[in-house]
Design an enzyme around this catalytic site. Structure first.
Site, short mmCIF file in Angstrom:
data_model
loop_
_atom_site.label_atom_id
_atom_site.label_comp_id
_atom_site.label_asym_id
_atom_site.label_seq_id
_atom_site.Cartn_x
_atom_site.Cartn_y
_atom_site.Cartn_z
CG HIS A 54 -1.81 -1.06 1.24
ND1 HIS A 54 -2.97 -1.13 1.95
CD2 HIS A 54 -2.19 -2.05 0.38
CE1 HIS A 54 -3.73 -1.87 1.88
NE2 HIS A 54 -3.45 -2.74 0.81
CD GLU A 56 -2.06 4.01 3.43
OE1 GLU A 56 -3.26 4.17 3.72
OE2 GLU A 56 -1.87 3.37 2.49
CB CYS A 84 -6.53 -0.70 5.24
SG CYS A 84 -4.90 -1.16 5.22
CB CYS A 87 -1.98 1.50 6.30
SG CYS A 87 -1.73 0.74 4.70
#
Length: 155
Positions: A54, A56, A84, A87
């Site tokens: 991701h 992040e 999410c 993260c």
């Protein structure tokens, strides 16, 4: 501070557009400390065949590498979509000071939508959030991407 937040969110949006150009869900992130971008990230789950790639996580890894430390105390993460649970958990572990996000994520958001991991008193670190910075631009980018994908024109 809003103006600075918008400037850094523009950088995250640029990375989100790069992700989209590479067939990824358009999410981008930057980590800022002392007014300097120390980490950049964009979604790379498709390219790396990795569900943890991701934006992040990419930005956190880049930032900790830049400062050669595992903690991001005093740093702010700017990300185009609400993080999410994975993260948000990584942000707790990295001791981030603040998270600024553009669009909320009613299906997977772990800061305001589904959970509030950033201020859970059972965890050993909490961080401040600011939501809705450049929200229309962040939301529109995602909405257009998924409409295109549903029509069969994506990737």
């Amino acid at each position: 501070m809003i103006l600075k937040d918008e400037i850094y969110m523009q950088q995250a949006l640029r990375l989100a557009r790069e992700a989209e150009e590479n067939g990824e869900v358009p999410i981008g992130a930057v980590v800022v400390k002392d007014g300097i971008i120390i980490g950049k990230g964009r979604n790379r789950t498709e390219a790396l065949c990795d569900p943890t790639a991701h934006a992040e996580m990419d930005a956190i890894t880049a930032a900790t590498s830049t400062i050669n430390a595992k903690m991001l105390e005093g740093a702010t993460l700017y990300v185009t979509l609400e993080p999410c649970t994975m993260c948000a958990g990584a942000l707790v572990l990295a001791r981030i000071e603040r998270v600024v996000f553009g669009a909320s994520d009613p299906k997977a958001g772990a800061l305001v939508s589904l959970y509030r991991l950033h201020d859970d008193p059972r965890l050993n670190h909490r961080f401040v959030i600011t939501e809705g910075i450049l929200e229309p631009e962040c939301s529109e980018l995602l909405t257009k991407f998924f409409k295109k994908l549903r029509k069969g024109n994506g990737k």
